[in-house]
Design a protein around this motif. Structure first.
Motif, PDB file in Angstrom:
ATOM      1  N   GLY A 197       7.759 -19.221  93.397  1.00  0.00           N
ATOM      2  CA  GLY A 197       8.665 -17.823  93.690  1.00  0.00           C
ATOM      3  C   GLY A 197       8.835 -16.532  93.066  1.00  0.00           C
ATOM      4  O   GLY A 197       9.216 -15.402  93.196  1.00  0.00           O
ATOM      5  N   LYS A 198       8.027 -16.096  91.922  1.00  0.00           N
ATOM      6  CA  LYS A 198       8.239 -14.785  90.879  1.00  0.00           C
ATOM      7  C   LYS A 198       6.601 -14.101  92.043  1.00  0.00           C
ATOM      8  O   LYS A 198       5.952 -14.547  91.940  1.00  0.00           O
ATOM      9  N   THR A 199       7.371 -12.717  91.714  1.00  0.00           N
ATOM     10  CA  THR A 199       6.369 -11.691  91.996  1.00  0.00           C
ATOM     11  C   THR A 199       5.580 -10.827  90.045  1.00  0.00           C
ATOM     12  O   THR A 199       6.015 -10.737  89.529  1.00  0.00           O
ATOM     13  N   VAL A 200       4.701 -11.133  90.759  1.00  0.00           N
ATOM     14  CA  VAL A 200       3.454 -10.431  89.327  1.00  0.00           C
ATOM     15  C   VAL A 200       2.947  -9.024  90.168  1.00  0.00           C
ATOM     16  O   VAL A 200       2.178  -8.562  90.970  1.00  0.00           O
ATOM     17  N   VAL A 201       3.060  -7.653  89.289  1.00  0.00           N
ATOM     18  CA  VAL A 201       2.242  -6.734  89.130  1.00  0.00           C
ATOM     19  C   VAL A 201       1.183  -6.434  88.076  1.00  0.00           C
ATOM     20  O   VAL A 201       1.958  -6.511  86.580  1.00  0.00           O
ATOM     21  N   ALA A 202       0.102  -6.150  87.986  1.00  0.00           N
ATOM     22  CA  ALA A 202      -0.688  -5.911  87.135  1.00  0.00           C
ATOM     23  C   ALA A 202      -1.486  -4.355  87.120  1.00  0.00           C
ATOM     24  O   ALA A 202      -0.841  -3.465  88.010  1.00  0.00           O
ATOM     25  N   THR A 203      -2.095  -4.250  86.193  1.00  0.00           N
ATOM     26  CA  THR A 203      -2.606  -2.667  85.986  1.00  0.00           C
ATOM     27  C   THR A 203      -3.125  -2.668  85.024  1.00  0.00           C
ATOM     28  O   THR A 203      -3.507  -4.080  84.331  1.00  0.00           O
TER      29      THR A 203
ATOM     30  N   LEU B 150       4.038   2.400  82.375  1.00  0.00           N
ATOM     31  CA  LEU B 150       3.898   0.246  82.439  1.00  0.00           C
ATOM     32  C   LEU B 150       5.966   0.595  82.793  1.00  0.00           C
ATOM     33  O   LEU B 150       5.635  -0.749  83.037  1.00  0.00           O
ATOM     34  N   GLN B 151       6.573   1.387  82.649  1.00  0.00           N
ATOM     35  CA  GLN B 151       7.931   0.930  82.908  1.00  0.00           C
ATOM     36  C   GLN B 151       8.369   0.974  84.547  1.00  0.00           C
ATOM     37  O   GLN B 151       8.987   0.473  85.022  1.00  0.00           O
ATOM     38  N   LYS B 152       7.795   2.164  84.885  1.00  0.00           N
ATOM     39  CA  LYS B 152       7.101   1.648  86.495  1.00  0.00           C
ATOM     40  C   LYS B 152       6.106   1.280  86.841  1.00  0.00           C
ATOM     41  O   LYS B 152       6.528   0.192  87.773  1.00  0.00           O
ATOM     42  N   THR B 153       5.120   0.326  86.583  1.00  0.00           N
ATOM     43  CA  THR B 153       4.947  -0.535  86.578  1.00  0.00           C
ATOM     44  C   THR B 153       5.503  -2.274  86.994  1.00  0.00           C
ATOM     45  O   THR B 153       5.450  -2.329  88.330  1.00  0.00           O
ATOM     46  N   LYS B 154       6.528  -2.312  85.674  1.00  0.00           N
ATOM     47  CA  LYS B 154       7.051  -3.543  85.794  1.00  0.00           C
ATOM     48  C   LYS B 154       8.069  -2.894  86.702  1.00  0.00           C
ATOM     49  O   LYS B 154       8.488  -4.491  87.680  1.00  0.00           O
ATOM     50  N   SER B 155       8.892  -1.916  87.417  1.00  0.00           N
ATOM     51  CA  SER B 155      10.224  -1.871  88.278  1.00  0.00           C
ATOM     52  C   SER B 155       9.401  -2.256  89.694  1.00  0.00           C
ATOM     53  O   SER B 155      10.030  -2.704  90.630  1.00  0.00           O
ATOM     54  N   PHE B 156       7.909  -2.982  90.231  1.00  0.00           N
ATOM     55  CA  PHE B 156       7.779  -3.514  90.915  1.00  0.00           C
ATOM     56  C   PHE B 156       7.716  -5.152  91.193  1.00  0.00           C
ATOM     57  O   PHE B 156       7.015  -5.578  92.101  1.00  0.00           O
ATOM     58  N   ALA B 157       7.840  -5.184  89.998  1.00  0.00           N
ATOM     59  CA  ALA B 157       7.790  -7.212  90.183  1.00  0.00           C
ATOM     60  C   ALA B 157       8.234  -7.359  89.228  1.00  0.00           C
ATOM     61  O   ALA B 157       9.001  -7.146  88.286  1.00  0.00           O
ATOM     62  N   ASP B 158       8.189  -8.957  89.411  1.00  0.00           N
ATOM     63  CA  ASP B 158       9.484  -9.749  87.736  1.00  0.00           C
ATOM     64  C   ASP B 158       8.417  -9.824  87.223  1.00  0.00           C
ATOM     65  O   ASP B 158       9.073  -9.580  85.802  1.00  0.00           O
ATOM     66  N   TYR B 159       6.546  -9.646  86.617  1.00  0.00           N
ATOM     67  CA  TYR B 159       6.434  -9.960  86.043  1.00  0.00           C
ATOM     68  C   TYR B 159       5.270  -9.009  85.526  1.00  0.00           C
ATOM     69  O   TYR B 159       5.112  -8.746  86.584  1.00  0.00           O
ATOM     70  N   CYS B 160       5.427  -8.305  84.822  1.00  0.00           N
ATOM     71  CA  CYS B 160       3.753  -7.578  85.118  1.00  0.00           C
ATOM     72  C   CYS B 160       2.865  -7.816  83.651  1.00  0.00           C
ATOM     73  O   CYS B 160       3.413  -8.268  82.852  1.00  0.00           O
ATOM     74  N   ILE B 161       1.268  -7.269  84.062  1.00  0.00           N
ATOM     75  CA  ILE B 161       0.232  -7.920  83.630  1.00  0.00           C
ATOM     76  C   ILE B 161      -0.741  -7.081  83.548  1.00  0.00           C
ATOM     77  O   ILE B 161      -0.287  -6.254  83.943  1.00  0.00           O
ATOM     78  N   VAL B 162      -1.195  -6.522  81.941  1.00  0.00           N
ATOM     79  CA  VAL B 162      -1.293  -5.431  81.777  1.00  0.00           C
ATOM     80  C   VAL B 162      -3.068  -6.498  81.498  1.00  0.00           C
ATOM     81  O   VAL B 162      -3.468  -6.230  80.304  1.00  0.00           O
TER      82      VAL B 162
ATOM     83  N   ILE C 267      -6.260 -13.656  89.785  1.00  0.00           N
ATOM     84  CA  ILE C 267      -5.057 -13.617  89.618  1.00  0.00           C
ATOM     85  C   ILE C 267      -4.720 -13.733  91.130  1.00  0.00           C
ATOM     86  O   ILE C 267      -3.657 -13.533  91.379  1.00  0.00           O
ATOM     87  N   LYS C 268      -4.703 -12.365  91.398  1.00  0.00           N
ATOM     88  CA  LYS C 268      -4.194 -11.703  93.162  1.00  0.00           C
ATOM     89  C   LYS C 268      -2.573 -11.542  92.510  1.00  0.00           C
ATOM     90  O   LYS C 268      -1.787 -12.321  93.184  1.00  0.00           O
ATOM     91  N   PRO C 269      -2.806 -10.670  91.745  1.00  0.00           N
ATOM     92  CA  PRO C 269      -0.698 -10.394  91.664  1.00  0.00           C
ATOM     93  C   PRO C 269      -0.772  -9.328  92.721  1.00  0.00           C
ATOM     94  O   PRO C 269      -0.990  -9.350  94.061  1.00  0.00           O
ATOM     95  N   ASP C 270       0.527  -9.454  93.130  1.00  0.00           N
ATOM     96  CA  ASP C 270       1.042  -9.101  94.475  1.00  0.00           C
ATOM     97  C   ASP C 270       1.272  -7.338  94.723  1.00  0.00           C
ATOM     98  O   ASP C 270       1.068  -7.043  95.779  1.00  0.00           O
ATOM     99  N   VAL C 271       1.191  -6.557  93.560  1.00  0.00           N
ATOM    100  CA  VAL C 271       1.027  -5.170  93.259  1.00  0.00           C
ATOM    101  C   VAL C 271      -0.090  -5.351  91.834  1.00  0.00           C
ATOM    102  O   VAL C 271      -0.055  -6.081  90.705  1.00  0.00           O
ATOM    103  N   TYR C 272      -0.649  -4.282  92.548  1.00  0.00           N
ATOM    104  CA  TYR C 272      -1.717  -3.488  91.250  1.00  0.00           C
ATOM    105  C   TYR C 272      -1.210  -1.587  91.346  1.00  0.00           C
ATOM    106  O   TYR C 272      -0.693  -0.952  92.468  1.00  0.00           O
TER     107      TYR C 272
END
Length: 157
Positions: free
Chosen positions: A21-27, A42-54, A106-111
């Motif tokens: 049930g977690k969301t993932v943002v990638a950049t 990167l701070q703004k990127t993290k605000s879009f999901a539970d986990y941030c993957i760079v 990886i199909k992130p929820d947000v990019y």
């Protein structure tokens, strides 16, 4: 503190996060000489999901994109610095010029991507549409870039 993930393990790892049930943002990026623009992005990127993957361009990839004198900092140092940021949960190195194949895996929820792109100019747009990934464009901090930093250093010699 973030951690470095092996490319061959990241898709299965993200699938586990999604199943829980977690969301993932990638950049993605080179993140060669870290500056305030990178940190805010990167701070703004993290605000879009539970986990941030760079998705971090490897040294090979950076040389291909930026030229033979880059990166300034090697991939291991860049990854360690990114992992030290509280807004970065995971870092994955990739060798290609574009993270398209990795994003498709990886199909992130947000990019997230810099606001110098639009959906019409985003190289990964078709992959984002195919995987129903939301894209967020983030404004840059004016005057803050690795290229500008390098130029200032050269001019101050």
């Amino acid at each position: 503190m973030g951690q470095l993930l092996r490319r061959e393990n990241v898709a299965a790892f993200v699938e586990k996060l999604h199943k829980s049930g977690k969301t993932v943002v990638a950049t993605n990026g080179c993140f060669d000489i870290l500056h305030v623009g990178h940190v805010r992005y990167l701070q703004k990127t993290k605000s879009f999901a539970d986990y941030c993957i760079v998705l971090l361009n490897s040294d090979k990839s950076v040389r291909s994109i930026k030229g033979p004198n880059r990166p300034i900092n090697n991939e291991n140092d860049r990854a360690e610095i990114l992992c030290a940021l509280s807004c970065v949960d995971y870092v994955v190195l990739f060798d290609e010029d574009s993270p398209g194949d990795l994003l498709d895996e990886i199909k992130p929820d947000v990019y997230t991507k810099g606001a110098d792109y639009t959906m019409d100019t985003l190289p990964e747009a078709d992959i984002m549409k195919k995987n129903n990934t939301r894209v967020e464009f983030i404004e840059f901090v004016k005057g803050k870039s690795t290229t500008n930093t390098i130029e200032r250093m050269k001019n101050n010699r």
